[in-house]
Design a protein around this motif. Sequence first.
Motif, PDB file in Angstrom:
ATOM      1  N   ARG A 106      10.569  -9.777  -1.922  1.00  0.00           N
ATOM      2  CA  ARG A 106      10.268  -8.934  -3.081  1.00  0.00           C
ATOM      3  C   ARG A 106       8.816  -9.078  -3.522  1.00  0.00           C
ATOM      4  O   ARG A 106       8.174  -8.099  -3.903  1.00  0.00           O
ATOM      5  CB  ARG A 106      11.210  -9.276  -4.235  1.00  0.00           C
ATOM      6  N   GLN A 107       8.296 -10.309  -3.448  1.00  0.00           N
ATOM      7  CA  GLN A 107       6.909 -10.522  -3.877  1.00  0.00           C
ATOM      8  C   GLN A 107       5.945  -9.695  -3.034  1.00  0.00           C
ATOM      9  O   GLN A 107       5.028  -9.047  -3.551  1.00  0.00           O
ATOM     10  CB  GLN A 107       6.534 -12.009  -3.762  1.00  0.00           C
ATOM     11  N   VAL A 108       6.139  -9.706  -1.709  1.00  0.00           N
ATOM     12  CA  VAL A 108       5.232  -8.969  -0.823  1.00  0.00           C
ATOM     13  C   VAL A 108       5.526  -7.473  -0.895  1.00  0.00           C
ATOM     14  O   VAL A 108       4.604  -6.648  -0.852  1.00  0.00           O
ATOM     15  CB  VAL A 108       5.350  -9.500   0.620  1.00  0.00           C
ATOM     16  N   SER A 109       6.807  -7.105  -1.024  1.00  0.00           N
ATOM     17  CA  SER A 109       7.180  -5.686  -1.101  1.00  0.00           C
ATOM     18  C   SER A 109       6.508  -4.998  -2.280  1.00  0.00           C
ATOM     19  O   SER A 109       6.055  -3.852  -2.179  1.00  0.00           O
ATOM     20  CB  SER A 109       8.697  -5.539  -1.217  1.00  0.00           C
ATOM     21  N   LEU A 118       6.734   3.205   1.127  1.00  0.00           N
ATOM     22  CA  LEU A 118       7.629   2.629   2.127  1.00  0.00           C
ATOM     23  C   LEU A 118       8.908   2.142   1.470  1.00  0.00           C
ATOM     24  O   LEU A 118       8.914   1.739   0.310  1.00  0.00           O
ATOM     25  CB  LEU A 118       6.949   1.451   2.846  1.00  0.00           C
ATOM     26  N   ALA A 119      10.006   2.165   2.234  1.00  0.00           N
ATOM     27  CA  ALA A 119      11.287   1.687   1.720  1.00  0.00           C
ATOM     28  C   ALA A 119      12.173   1.295   2.891  1.00  0.00           C
ATOM     29  O   ALA A 119      11.871   1.580   4.058  1.00  0.00           O
ATOM     30  CB  ALA A 119      11.972   2.772   0.880  1.00  0.00           C
ATOM     31  N   GLY A 120      13.256   0.598   2.591  1.00  0.00           N
ATOM     32  CA  GLY A 120      14.263   0.264   3.583  1.00  0.00           C
ATOM     33  C   GLY A 120      13.741  -0.571   4.728  1.00  0.00           C
ATOM     34  O   GLY A 120      12.961  -1.522   4.543  1.00  0.00           O
ATOM     35  N   ALA A 121      14.152  -0.188   5.954  1.00  0.00           N
ATOM     36  CA  ALA A 121      13.801  -0.961   7.144  1.00  0.00           C
ATOM     37  C   ALA A 121      12.301  -0.972   7.390  1.00  0.00           C
ATOM     38  O   ALA A 121      11.740  -1.979   7.843  1.00  0.00           O
ATOM     39  CB  ALA A 121      14.534  -0.406   8.359  1.00  0.00           C
ATOM     40  N   ARG A 124      10.727  -3.553   5.039  1.00  0.00           N
ATOM     41  CA  ARG A 124      11.011  -4.917   5.488  1.00  0.00           C
ATOM     42  C   ARG A 124      10.173  -5.275   6.715  1.00  0.00           C
ATOM     43  O   ARG A 124       9.635  -6.389   6.813  1.00  0.00           O
ATOM     44  CB  ARG A 124      12.495  -5.074   5.794  1.00  0.00           C
ATOM     45  N   ALA A 125      10.051  -4.344   7.652  1.00  0.00           N
ATOM     46  CA  ALA A 125       9.251  -4.601   8.847  1.00  0.00           C
ATOM     47  C   ALA A 125       7.792  -4.874   8.484  1.00  0.00           C
ATOM     48  O   ALA A 125       7.144  -5.739   9.075  1.00  0.00           O
ATOM     49  CB  ALA A 125       9.350  -3.411   9.804  1.00  0.00           C
ATOM     50  N   ARG A 126       7.276  -4.133   7.503  1.00  0.00           N
ATOM     51  CA  ARG A 126       5.895  -4.341   7.069  1.00  0.00           C
ATOM     52  C   ARG A 126       5.732  -5.708   6.406  1.00  0.00           C
ATOM     53  O   ARG A 126       4.721  -6.393   6.619  1.00  0.00           O
ATOM     54  CB  ARG A 126       5.498  -3.220   6.096  1.00  0.00           C
ATOM     55  N   VAL A 127       6.723  -6.119   5.602  1.00  0.00           N
ATOM     56  CA  VAL A 127       6.685  -7.438   4.972  1.00  0.00           C
ATOM     57  C   VAL A 127       6.631  -8.532   6.032  1.00  0.00           C
ATOM     58  O   VAL A 127       5.820  -9.471   5.956  1.00  0.00           O
ATOM     59  CB  VAL A 127       7.902  -7.634   4.051  1.00  0.00           C
ATOM     60  N   ILE A 128       7.495  -8.437   7.040  1.00  0.00           N
ATOM     61  CA  ILE A 128       7.529  -9.442   8.109  1.00  0.00           C
ATOM     62  C   ILE A 128       6.211  -9.465   8.865  1.00  0.00           C
ATOM     63  O   ILE A 128       5.665 -10.524   9.184  1.00  0.00           O
ATOM     64  CB  ILE A 128       8.708  -9.164   9.061  1.00  0.00           C
TER      65      ILE A 128
END
Length: 535
Positions: A106-109, A118-121, A124-128
Amino acid sequence: MTLLTVENLSVAFRGKRVVEGVSFAVEKGETVALVGESGSGKSVTALSCLRLLPTAGANPAGRIMLDGTDVLAAPDAELRRLRGGVAGMVFQEPMTSLNPLHSVERQVSEAITLHQPLAGAALRARVIELLRRAGFPKAEDRLGAYPHQLSGGQRQRVMIAAALANDPKLLIADEPTTALDVTIQAQILELLERLKRELGMALLLITHDLNIVKKHADRVVVMKDGRAVEQGKVAEVFASPQHDYTRMLLATEPRGAPAPVADAAPEVMRGDAIQVRFPIRRGLLRRVVAEVRAVDGVTVGVREGETVGLVGESGSGKTTLGLALLRLEESRGAIRFEDRDIQGLARSDLRPLRRRMQIVFQDPFGALSPRMSVGEIVGEGLAVHEPGLTRQQRAATVATALEEVGLQPEMAERYPHEFSGGQRQRIAIARALVLKPRFLVLDEPTSALDVSVQAQVVDLLRGLQEKHRLAYLFISHDLRVVRAMAHRIIVLKDGKVVEEGAAADVVAAPREAYTRALMAAAFDLRAETAPGLRI
């Protein structure tokens, strides 16, 4: 092309001027370092570049141009575009900068979605991806973790990932490698160098580490008492400093060695085959699917008057081992304190022993209650362990402890936010010493301190050890400080002991490739990359 221009910047808080007449520029693709001791105005200058100072009381004047925009005159909508979109910011003290109620994901999102839809998958992929770029190992397994579940280095990398979320043109980094071991420092700084090349990004680097400035900055601005006393190309300033203050900074670092340990000194603390494991939970029902072996079969002993230095990368298990020895973290294995088995003791039986084994935590600002005065903080342990003392006796004992760490007794009436980083660290040491312990775990006691204050704290700790015959477990990523403090060094990697021995031997002639790479990174030698070393 000039990306950031600061002209005649002055900042006052309630009439007290803390920055005065500072001017410098940052070109596209350039690294400019702001250096100076605590209280010199470095961070205030950096925060002013994005108008992040508190509106109540702050009074910035002068001119700041960022990517063609006058920052001090910009409306709120334009400031939101600049913050994160044009310039990212990595704040000092990650434990207090990250939201304790929000997960890593959540912090990075949040940093991403403020500027990108961006949203959803995809989100999450961008966060990783960002966490991996910032050197966060096994990022996909730690998305649900909270700041208190991460090491200091991991928390810092979460902040760096968030700052890089929108590929900014300028990154303002306030002590970005604070509390990171030397190899992770190299990794983070190499990441920033690569991003500079790929994105044409500029870097405004605030640091107390002159070795980082020497290796990674193009130009340096030296600050003292809110003024820029010297600036120029790094090579020229380091080779021929013109100002006395600059010469002092370049000449100061922890030196010397601890007093020798008596041959007959008894062993105060010992842990045999210590293991600490943390479960990894996934799914709706949070079932355990794996475990992290944070400490995996480590044996360590510390004698009276001895300092054992514990070094290794962030996440290697250093702090976890120290907490386990103090019975502050659940563990397996045998633990003996003052030749008594304490591993199986109940909490009530362990409490009388607590006063003789203490800890000085990393990040003194986060470890000191902002609602308590210094006298209340230092005297809190006395209220628990010596309830029979009168108020006057307790105040006298607190005053003695403050004097012993180089603070004035009248400072007992003040609060933590009124002190510099070095003074807060002395308060944390006084809180531990007031109970007259025999064993202290010192967890990064000099992290985030500038070099001159580091040297003062090292001298203080060595003097206290010699006077009281204290046993120290000294945890640090700064191998220069460890060399000045430790009699023996234990090197940890992935929770296991890689190498141990006399401090002089481990520093001068390390046997293992991993240790050689650590020493090379710390002492500016020709680095040898060890298997599994992330640099």
